[in-house]
Design a protein around this motif. Structure first.
Motif, PDB file in Angstrom:
ATOM      1  N   LYS A 125       0.911  -1.177  -0.103  1.00  0.00           N
ATOM      2  CA  LYS A 125       0.118  -0.029  -0.006  1.00  0.00           C
ATOM      3  C   LYS A 125       0.974   1.315  -0.119  1.00  0.00           C
ATOM      4  O   LYS A 125       1.818   1.514   0.696  1.00  0.00           O
ATOM      5  N   GLU A 161      -7.564  10.125   1.962  1.00  0.00           N
ATOM      6  CA  GLU A 161      -7.375   8.800   1.839  1.00  0.00           C
ATOM      7  C   GLU A 161      -6.612   7.726   2.587  1.00  0.00           C
ATOM      8  O   GLU A 161      -6.874   6.789   2.910  1.00  0.00           O
ATOM      9  N   PHE A 186       0.978   5.441  -0.279  1.00  0.00           N
ATOM     10  CA  PHE A 186      -0.086   6.933  -0.260  1.00  0.00           C
ATOM     11  C   PHE A 186       0.800   7.966  -0.430  1.00  0.00           C
ATOM     12  O   PHE A 186       1.713   8.294   0.401  1.00  0.00           O
ATOM     13  N   LYS A 246      -8.715   7.294   5.849  1.00  0.00           N
ATOM     14  CA  LYS A 246      -9.640   6.364   5.533  1.00  0.00           C
ATOM     15  C   LYS A 246      -9.010   4.778   5.641  1.00  0.00           C
ATOM     16  O   LYS A 246      -9.722   4.008   6.109  1.00  0.00           O
ATOM     17  N   PHE A 247      -8.121   4.772   5.268  1.00  0.00           N
ATOM     18  CA  PHE A 247      -7.361   3.345   4.876  1.00  0.00           C
ATOM     19  C   PHE A 247      -7.103   2.744   6.496  1.00  0.00           C
ATOM     20  O   PHE A 247      -7.168   1.726   6.575  1.00  0.00           O
ATOM     21  N   GLU A 275     -10.249   2.071   8.223  1.00  0.00           N
ATOM     22  CA  GLU A 275     -10.719   0.745   7.807  1.00  0.00           C
ATOM     23  C   GLU A 275      -9.900  -0.570   8.423  1.00  0.00           C
ATOM     24  O   GLU A 275     -10.522  -1.621   8.409  1.00  0.00           O
ATOM     25  N   ASN A 276      -8.648  -0.173   8.264  1.00  0.00           N
ATOM     26  CA  ASN A 276      -7.894  -1.477   8.164  1.00  0.00           C
ATOM     27  C   ASN A 276      -7.311  -1.664   9.638  1.00  0.00           C
ATOM     28  O   ASN A 276      -6.872  -2.693  10.049  1.00  0.00           O
TER      29      ASN A 276
END
Length: 542
Positions: free
Chosen positions: A208, A228, A210, A231-232, A235-236
């Motif tokens: 990943k 972004e 960013f 949010k990632f 969520e994770n």
């Protein structure tokens, strides 16, 4: 009981930790208290974010922007150093050294609630202390952010480090291309793909990446890329689902911790019950020895009466050798006889003391006092060890003085004319006290008093008295002048010794027994609290 919101569930676990801290602090479980402090930190800051990057990668600005605290790494808090810095929320800002490589900085900013951030120094320092960082932080990290400068993400040291940790921690790695505002959009796309290629080459299957700009984020301008990224992460790694998993893991660890704590309390309780039993036994022993000491004292005093009876016969026989002629015409012979009688009485007293009183006193001390005091002292030492296990201070008591009294050697005591007596008495304090008494003026006083009384008796018609009456008068004189005084001194010596030893020890043991009983009541209460807490933890479902 636990409430439905995450905050209520966290509050329940916090309350559980505080209960455990209270119990552990009460009974001296200092290491457990330290462990609970770490549990509390994990609860207050459940997510651990570790950040790596090169010095010129804009890592400090990235942290400020990510956490929304513009001045987090400014010089006024002096966080950005060459050390590993653990940053967490605290109401009272402070900075403290954890070890030679790590320091902790507490920042009073609510935006830090829920997070602990580990800010590592430049990558060269990371490589130098690779083992330490790998053991201390990487296993505990929820996410590991690798900050790369967008203009040049190709430097070998950072990718060598990724290669070393990729196998074990690759799933936690998230790559950050910081300073994206310094490269064009087309170049940025190519750089993102290049970073993914580097990561795959090092065993990270789905890397990943960013691209972000801390400058744009802090100014509130344009597309900084942080939305972004946040949010990632939520969520994770840091969302409600992850919070529940964290709470469940913490709950499971607290259950195990409580069970261990309960075992320790039960072990202390069993040990306390055993100690209580032994203290009760030695208390009963001291009571029996006190009764035995009373019988010894009575026997000792009877021996004085028996000796007085024997001495009366001997003195009467000597006096019968004085005739009426001696009494009326030969005064010098009477005086000489009385002087000889005084010497004989002193010798009889010496022999009685040496061969009857001293052996009995030594037997009394060696056979009655010392064993009981030694056994009591051992129980009191057990009590001290037990109190230390409970983390309680032991107030100094006098039992050591009692022991020292027994251990004192009297071989160096000098009594006028009493060297032989000192040798005879050995280490017995009772015998020593008696010989010091007799070696002074006491023997002279009592024999002098006897002779004076005999002189009066002879002056009022010794020859004309019947023997029975004579013996009675003699016995009265000897009993009054020697027997009663000797018995008073003996009784005083024995009573003082009993007060110094058995009675003192009995008081100490009784006091310690009461303390142990109080400890057991406290342990029982703590056990009941832990059992209740354990049930609540087992029923808790985040």
């Amino acid at each position: 009981m636990f409430g439905s919101s995450v905050d209520q569930k966290e509050e329940f676990l916090k309350s559980s930790i505080e209960t455990l801290k209270e119990v552990c602090s009460k009974f001296g479980f200092s290491r457990k208290v330290e462990e609970l402090e770490k549990f509390l930190q994990r609860l207050e800051s459940p997510f651990l974010i570790t950040v790596f990057g090169e010095v010129n990668a804009g890592k400090s600005s990235f942290l400020n922007a990510l956490l929304g605290i513009p001045d987090l790494c400014r010089t006024d808090v002096d966080i950005c150093t060459d050390r590993i810095t653990v940053i967490r929320y605290c109401k009272t800002p402070e900075r403290k050294k954890i070890d030679e490589l790590t320091e902790e900085v507490c920042v009073n900013n609510p935006l830090l609630k829920g997070f602990t951030v580990v800010d590592t120094p430049g990558i060269n320092s990371v490589l130098e202390h690779h083992t330490y960082i790998t053991e201390q932080f990487l296993p505990k990290s929820d996410v590991i952010l690798v900050v790369l400068p967008a203009p040049n993400p190709h430097t070998k040291p950072i990718w060598d480090w990724v290669d070393r940790i990729g196998k074990d921690f690759g799933k936690k790695l998230v790559f950050i291309l910081q300073q994206k505002d310094l490269v064009s959009p087309e170049a940025l796309k190519r750089l993102v793909e290049k970073v993914k290629t580097y990561a795959r080459e090092r065993g990270i299957e789905d890397p990943k990446v960013f691209p972000v700009s801390a400058l744009l984020e802090l100014k509130g301008e344009g597309n900084s890329g942080f939305s972004e990224l946040r949010k990632f992460l939520e969520e994770n790694y840091t969302g409600e689902r992850q919070i529940k998993v964290k709470l469940l893991n913490l709950r499971n660890e607290l259950i195990k911790f409580t069970q261990r704590c309960l075992e320790d309390i039960e072990n202390l309780e069993r040990e306390g019950e055993e100690l209580k039993k032994r203290l009760e036994e030695v208390l009963n022993l001291l009571d029996r020895k006190l009764q035995e000491a009373k019988r010894y004292k009575e026997s000792l005093l009877r021996s004085v009466d028996d000796w007085i009876a024997s001495l009366t016969e001997k003195v009467a026989n000597r006096l019968e050798g004085i005739s009426l002629l001696d009494l009326t015409l030969r005064k010098s012979k009477v005086e000489e006889a009385l002087k000889g009688l005084k010497v004989d009485i002193e010798e009889e007293l010496r022999r009685f003391t040496q061969y009857t009183l001293i052996p009995n006193l030594e037997l009394f001390e060696e056979g009655v006092l010392k064993p009981a005091v030694a056994q009591a002292a051992e129980r009191l030492r057990e009590f001290e060890r037990y109190q230390k296990k409970l983390g309680k201070k032991v107030a100094p008591s006098g039992e050591r003085e009692v022991l020292r009294a027994f251990e004192s050697s009297l071989g160096s005591v000098k009594v006028g004319g009493g060297e032989e007596a000192v040798a005879v008495m050995g280490g017995s304090l009772l015998a020593g006290s008696l010989m010091m008494l007799l070696g002074g003026s006491f023997a002279v006083d009592i024999t002098g008093g006897v002779i004076a009384s005999l002189g009066v008796l002879l002056g009022v018609g010794w020859i004309v008295r019947k023997k029975r009456k004579l013996l009675k008068e003699l016995r009265d004189i000897l009993q009054t002048q020697i027997g009663e005084r000797l018995k008073r001194e003996l009784e005083k010596l024995v009573e003082e010794r009993l007060n110094e030893t058995l009675l003192s020890m009995r008081n100490y043991v009784k006091s310690r027994l009461e303390t142990v009983e109080q400890n057991l009541r406290e342990l029982k209460g703590a056990k009941e609290r832990l059992i209740s807490l354990l049930r609540e933890l087992q029923n808790f479902n985040p």
